[in-house]
Design an enzyme around this catalytic site. Structure first.
Site, mmCIF file in Angstrom:
data_model
loop_
_atom_site.group_PDB
_atom_site.id
_atom_site.type_symbol
_atom_site.label_atom_id
_atom_site.label_comp_id
_atom_site.label_asym_id
_atom_site.label_seq_id
_atom_site.Cartn_x
_atom_site.Cartn_y
_atom_site.Cartn_z
ATOM 1 C CG ASN A 24 -27.258 29.728 18.742
ATOM 2 O OD1 ASN A 24 -27.326 28.482 19.376
ATOM 3 N ND2 ASN A 24 -28.317 30.343 18.178
ATOM 4 C CE LYS A 27 -27.862 29.722 13.780
ATOM 5 N NZ LYS A 27 -27.246 31.074 13.425
ATOM 6 C CG ASP A 84 -27.797 36.543 8.260
ATOM 7 O OD1 ASP A 84 -28.330 36.209 9.643
ATOM 8 O OD2 ASP A 84 -27.937 37.396 7.514
ATOM 9 C CB SER A 85 -31.044 31.559 8.353
ATOM 10 O OG SER A 85 -30.937 31.648 9.845
ATOM 11 C CE1 TYR A 168 -40.937 36.382 13.136
ATOM 12 C CE2 TYR A 168 -38.830 35.629 12.670
ATOM 13 C CZ TYR A 168 -39.559 36.648 12.914
ATOM 14 O OH TYR A 168 -39.191 38.047 13.216
ATOM 15 C CG ASP A 169 -38.988 26.936 14.958
ATOM 16 O OD1 ASP A 169 -38.956 27.214 13.524
ATOM 17 O OD2 ASP A 169 -38.032 26.520 15.436
HETATM 18 P P1 ITT Z 1 -26.732 33.889 15.793
HETATM 19 O O1 ITT Z 1 -26.328 34.216 17.001
HETATM 20 O O2 ITT Z 1 -26.077 32.643 15.212
HETATM 21 O O3 ITT Z 1 -26.721 34.853 14.538
HETATM 22 P P2 ITT Z 1 -29.612 34.302 15.326
HETATM 23 O O4 ITT Z 1 -30.661 33.900 16.472
HETATM 24 O O5 ITT Z 1 -29.365 35.563 14.726
HETATM 25 O O6 ITT Z 1 -28.255 33.569 15.827
HETATM 26 P P3 ITT Z 1 -30.077 33.350 12.543
HETATM 27 O O7 ITT Z 1 -29.104 34.440 12.175
HETATM 28 O O8 ITT Z 1 -29.884 32.055 12.112
HETATM 29 O O9 ITT Z 1 -29.882 33.298 14.213
HETATM 30 O O10 ITT Z 1 -31.593 33.744 12.354
HETATM 31 C C1 ITT Z 1 -32.000 35.173 12.368
HETATM 32 C C2 ITT Z 1 -33.414 35.247 12.756
HETATM 33 O O11 ITT Z 1 -34.369 34.315 11.819
HETATM 34 C C3 ITT Z 1 -33.542 34.437 13.965
HETATM 35 O O12 ITT Z 1 -33.496 35.122 15.395
HETATM 36 C C4 ITT Z 1 -35.196 33.977 14.266
HETATM 37 O O13 ITT Z 1 -35.955 35.008 14.256
HETATM 38 C C5 ITT Z 1 -35.210 33.593 12.568
HETATM 39 N N1 ITT Z 1 -34.978 31.889 12.120
HETATM 40 C C6 ITT Z 1 -33.944 31.861 11.658
HETATM 41 N N2 ITT Z 1 -33.976 30.360 11.428
HETATM 42 C C7 ITT Z 1 -35.207 30.051 12.180
HETATM 43 C C8 ITT Z 1 -35.778 28.629 12.446
HETATM 44 O O14 ITT Z 1 -35.164 27.625 12.224
HETATM 45 N N3 ITT Z 1 -36.964 28.761 13.145
HETATM 46 C C9 ITT Z 1 -37.403 30.008 13.510
HETATM 47 N N4 ITT Z 1 -36.978 31.160 13.365
HETATM 48 C C10 ITT Z 1 -35.880 31.098 12.805
#
Ligand code: ITT
Length: 211
Positions: A24, A27, A84-85, A168-169
Protein backbone atom coordinates in the site's frame (compact mmCIF):
# COMPACT_ATOMS: atom_id res chain seq x y z
CA UNK A 1 8.61 2.85 -2.61
CA UNK A 2 11.18 0.75 -4.43
CA UNK A 3 14.46 -0.85 -3.42
CA UNK A 4 16.26 2.47 -3.59
CA UNK A 5 14.00 4.20 -1.07
CA UNK A 6 15.56 4.29 2.37
CA UNK A 7 14.88 5.39 5.88
CA UNK A 8 17.69 7.75 6.84
CA UNK A 9 20.88 6.92 8.59
CA UNK A 10 21.80 8.92 11.65
CA UNK A 11 25.15 8.39 13.27
CA UNK A 12 24.97 4.64 13.33
CA UNK A 13 27.30 1.81 12.45
CA UNK A 14 25.53 -1.22 11.06
CA UNK A 15 22.88 -0.59 8.44
CA UNK A 16 20.24 -3.32 8.33
CA UNK A 17 17.75 -3.88 5.56
CA UNK A 18 14.18 -3.99 6.87
CA UNK A 19 11.19 -5.08 4.81
CA UNK A 20 7.84 -3.39 5.33
CA UNK A 21 5.29 -6.11 4.62
CA UNK A 22 2.90 -3.99 2.57
CA UNK A 23 2.24 -2.89 -1.00
CA UNK A 24 0.00 0.00 0.00
CA UNK A 25 1.89 3.04 -1.32
CA UNK A 26 0.27 5.56 1.03
CA UNK A 27 1.03 3.38 4.01
CA UNK A 28 4.63 2.83 2.87
CA UNK A 29 5.22 6.55 2.43
CA UNK A 30 3.65 7.33 5.81
CA UNK A 31 5.73 4.68 7.60
CA UNK A 32 8.98 5.68 5.89
CA UNK A 33 8.40 9.19 7.22
CA UNK A 34 7.63 7.99 10.75
CA UNK A 35 10.75 5.81 10.76
CA UNK A 36 13.09 8.28 9.12
CA UNK A 37 15.52 8.23 12.06
CA UNK A 38 15.82 4.45 12.30
CA UNK A 39 19.21 3.09 11.20
CA UNK A 40 17.76 0.98 8.43
CA UNK A 41 17.41 0.67 4.71
CA UNK A 42 13.70 0.30 4.12
CA UNK A 43 12.37 -1.91 1.35
CA UNK A 44 8.86 -3.27 0.85
CA UNK A 45 6.80 -5.98 -0.81
CA UNK A 46 7.01 -3.86 -3.97
CA UNK A 47 10.50 -5.37 -4.21
CA UNK A 48 9.06 -8.90 -3.98
CA UNK A 49 6.28 -9.18 -6.56
CA UNK A 50 6.53 -12.98 -6.34
CA UNK A 51 5.20 -13.02 -2.75
CA UNK A 52 1.43 -13.59 -3.04
CA UNK A 53 -1.20 -11.73 -1.03
CA UNK A 54 -0.94 -13.14 2.52
CA UNK A 55 -4.30 -14.03 4.03
CA UNK A 56 -5.08 -12.49 7.41
CA UNK A 57 -6.61 -15.55 9.08
CA UNK A 58 -5.95 -14.59 12.72
CA UNK A 59 -8.54 -13.50 15.27
CA UNK A 60 -6.40 -10.72 16.74
CA UNK A 61 -4.36 -7.88 15.23
CA UNK A 62 -1.20 -9.40 16.70
CA UNK A 63 -1.85 -12.80 15.11
CA UNK A 64 -2.46 -11.22 11.71
CA UNK A 65 0.62 -9.00 11.91
CA UNK A 66 2.77 -11.96 12.98
CA UNK A 67 1.43 -14.25 10.22
CA UNK A 68 2.42 -11.66 7.63
CA UNK A 69 5.80 -10.77 9.17
CA UNK A 70 6.87 -14.43 9.61
CA UNK A 71 5.99 -15.25 6.00
CA UNK A 72 7.91 -12.28 4.63
CA UNK A 73 10.92 -12.88 6.90
CA UNK A 74 11.08 -16.55 5.85
CA UNK A 75 10.97 -15.54 2.20
CA UNK A 76 13.40 -12.62 2.27
CA UNK A 77 15.73 -13.37 5.19
CA UNK A 78 15.51 -9.68 6.18
CA UNK A 79 14.13 -8.14 9.36
CA UNK A 80 10.44 -7.57 8.69
CA UNK A 81 7.84 -5.15 10.03
CA UNK A 82 4.17 -5.83 9.43
CA UNK A 83 1.09 -4.05 10.73
CA UNK A 84 -2.55 -4.81 11.21
CA UNK A 85 -5.04 -2.24 12.40
CA UNK A 86 -8.68 -1.44 12.77
CA UNK A 87 -11.44 0.35 14.65
CA UNK A 88 -12.76 -0.89 18.03
CA UNK A 89 -16.08 0.61 19.14
CA UNK A 90 -16.89 0.48 22.88
CA UNK A 91 -20.67 0.12 22.45
CA UNK A 92 -20.09 -2.80 20.03
CA UNK A 93 -17.75 -4.66 22.40
CA UNK A 94 -14.72 -3.86 20.26
CA UNK A 95 -16.28 -4.58 16.84
CA UNK A 96 -15.50 -4.29 13.98
CA UNK A 97 -11.92 -4.91 15.25
CA UNK A 98 -9.92 -7.30 13.05
CA UNK A 99 -12.85 -7.36 10.64
CA UNK A 100 -12.77 -3.57 10.09
CA UNK A 101 -11.95 -3.78 6.37
CA UNK A 102 -14.71 -6.38 5.75
CA UNK A 103 -17.33 -5.17 8.27
CA UNK A 104 -20.06 -4.94 5.60
CA UNK A 105 -18.89 -7.89 3.49
CA UNK A 106 -15.90 -9.31 1.69
CA UNK A 107 -15.25 -6.31 -0.55
CA UNK A 108 -13.28 -3.54 1.18
CA UNK A 109 -16.12 -1.03 0.82
CA UNK A 110 -15.49 2.03 3.00
CA UNK A 111 -18.88 3.65 2.28
CA UNK A 112 -20.79 0.47 3.14
CA UNK A 113 -18.70 -0.06 6.28
CA UNK A 114 -19.42 3.49 7.46
CA UNK A 115 -23.17 3.12 6.77
CA UNK A 116 -23.26 -0.13 8.71
CA UNK A 117 -21.45 1.49 11.65
CA UNK A 118 -23.82 4.48 11.68
CA UNK A 119 -26.82 2.12 11.66
CA UNK A 120 -25.36 -0.01 14.47
CA UNK A 121 -24.93 3.11 16.64
CA UNK A 122 -28.20 4.79 15.66
CA UNK A 123 -29.61 4.64 19.19
CA UNK A 124 -26.31 5.12 21.01
CA UNK A 125 -26.09 8.49 22.82
CA UNK A 126 -23.11 10.79 22.36
CA UNK A 127 -21.43 9.94 25.67
CA UNK A 128 -21.45 6.23 24.80
CA UNK A 129 -19.91 6.59 21.34
CA UNK A 130 -16.30 6.08 22.45
CA UNK A 131 -13.99 4.14 20.12
CA UNK A 132 -10.35 3.64 19.32
CA UNK A 133 -8.13 2.86 16.40
CA UNK A 134 -5.56 0.21 17.26
CA UNK A 135 -2.46 -0.66 15.25
CA UNK A 136 -0.24 -3.62 16.05
CA UNK A 137 3.19 -3.94 14.47
CA UNK A 138 5.04 -7.26 14.41
CA UNK A 139 8.83 -7.20 14.29
CA UNK A 140 10.35 -10.48 13.10
CA UNK A 141 14.02 -11.27 12.56
CA UNK A 142 16.55 -14.04 13.18
CA UNK A 143 15.37 -15.82 16.38
CA UNK A 144 13.32 -12.74 17.25
CA UNK A 145 9.62 -11.89 17.40
CA UNK A 146 7.94 -8.96 19.12
CA UNK A 147 4.72 -7.02 18.80
CA UNK A 148 4.18 -3.36 19.74
CA UNK A 149 1.01 -1.32 19.45
CA UNK A 150 -0.47 2.14 19.21
CA UNK A 151 -3.95 3.29 20.21
CA UNK A 152 -5.78 6.56 19.63
CA UNK A 153 -9.04 7.17 21.45
CA UNK A 154 -11.96 9.16 20.07
CA UNK A 155 -15.69 9.23 19.39
CA UNK A 156 -17.88 8.09 16.50
CA UNK A 157 -19.89 10.90 14.91
CA UNK A 158 -23.48 10.82 13.65
CA UNK A 159 -22.70 11.65 10.02
CA UNK A 160 -19.79 11.53 7.59
CA UNK A 161 -17.57 14.61 7.75
CA UNK A 162 -14.56 15.45 5.60
CA UNK A 163 -12.97 14.03 2.49
CA UNK A 164 -9.42 13.20 3.57
CA UNK A 165 -8.00 9.94 4.88
CA UNK A 166 -9.65 6.58 4.26
CA UNK A 167 -11.76 3.93 5.96
CA UNK A 168 -13.62 5.16 9.04
CA UNK A 169 -11.85 8.54 9.11
CA UNK A 170 -15.01 10.61 8.27
CA UNK A 171 -16.71 9.22 11.41
CA UNK A 172 -13.81 9.38 13.88
CA UNK A 173 -13.27 12.43 16.13
CA UNK A 174 -9.95 11.95 17.95
CA UNK A 175 -10.22 13.02 21.61
CA UNK A 176 -9.49 16.72 22.02
CA UNK A 177 -10.56 17.68 18.46
CA UNK A 178 -13.81 18.90 16.92
CA UNK A 179 -12.83 17.67 13.47
CA UNK A 180 -12.81 14.12 12.17
CA UNK A 181 -9.66 12.41 10.91
CA UNK A 182 -11.02 13.08 7.40
CA UNK A 183 -11.22 16.84 8.14
CA UNK A 184 -7.85 17.20 9.89
CA UNK A 185 -4.73 17.79 7.82
CA UNK A 186 -3.38 14.42 6.67
CA UNK A 187 0.17 15.17 7.85
CA UNK A 188 -1.25 15.97 11.26
CA UNK A 189 -3.30 12.76 11.34
CA UNK A 190 -0.18 10.82 10.41
CA UNK A 191 1.65 12.37 13.36
CA UNK A 192 -0.89 11.41 16.02
CA UNK A 193 -2.42 8.23 14.59
CA UNK A 194 -2.41 4.72 16.05
CA UNK A 195 -0.07 3.75 13.19
CA UNK A 196 2.35 6.59 14.01
CA UNK A 197 2.44 5.56 17.68
CA UNK A 198 2.96 1.87 16.86
CA UNK A 199 5.68 2.47 14.26
CA UNK A 200 7.50 4.91 16.56
CA UNK A 201 7.66 2.08 19.11
CA UNK A 202 8.83 -0.31 16.40
CA UNK A 203 11.51 2.17 15.39
CA UNK A 204 12.75 2.39 19.01
CA UNK A 205 12.82 -1.41 19.26
CA UNK A 206 14.84 -1.69 16.05
CA UNK A 207 17.26 0.99 17.26
CA UNK A 208 17.80 -1.02 20.44
CA UNK A 209 18.22 -4.38 18.65
CA UNK A 210 20.43 -3.18 15.83
CA UNK A 211 22.70 -0.81 17.75
P1 ITT B 1 -3.34 -3.48 4.01
O1 ITT B 1 -3.38 -3.77 2.54
O2 ITT B 1 -2.06 -2.85 4.43
O3 ITT B 1 -3.73 -4.64 4.88
P2 ITT B 1 -5.84 -2.31 4.92
O4 ITT B 1 -6.74 -1.35 4.20
O5 ITT B 1 -6.39 -3.66 5.23
O6 ITT B 1 -4.45 -2.35 4.14
P3 ITT B 1 -5.27 -2.00 7.74
O7 ITT B 1 -5.05 -3.45 7.92
O8 ITT B 1 -4.26 -1.08 8.33
O9 ITT B 1 -5.41 -1.56 6.21
O10 ITT B 1 -6.66 -1.59 8.33
C1 ITT B 1 -7.80 -2.42 8.26
C2 ITT B 1 -9.03 -1.58 8.17
O11 ITT B 1 -9.18 -0.82 9.40
C3 ITT B 1 -9.01 -0.54 7.05
O12 ITT B 1 -9.45 -1.10 5.83
C4 ITT B 1 -9.96 0.52 7.61
O13 ITT B 1 -11.30 0.14 7.42
C5 ITT B 1 -9.66 0.49 9.11
N1 ITT B 1 -8.59 1.46 9.44
C6 ITT B 1 -7.33 1.19 9.85
N2 ITT B 1 -6.61 2.31 10.03
C7 ITT B 1 -7.43 3.33 9.72
C8 ITT B 1 -7.28 4.74 9.68
O14 ITT B 1 -6.13 5.34 9.98
N3 ITT B 1 -8.34 5.46 9.31
C9 ITT B 1 -9.51 4.90 8.98
N4 ITT B 1 -9.74 3.58 8.97
C10 ITT B 1 -8.71 2.79 9.34
Amino acid sequence: MGGSTCGCLKGVGIIETVVLASRNENKLREIARIMKDAPVKMISLMDYPEIPEIEETGTTFAENALIKARTVFQHTGYWTLSDDSGLEVDALNGAPGVYSARYSGEAKDNAANNSKLLAALENTPVDERGAQFRCVVAIVGPDYEKVVEGIIRGKIGRELRGSGGFGYDPLFFPDGYHETFAELDSDFKNEISHRAIAFKHASEVLLEILK
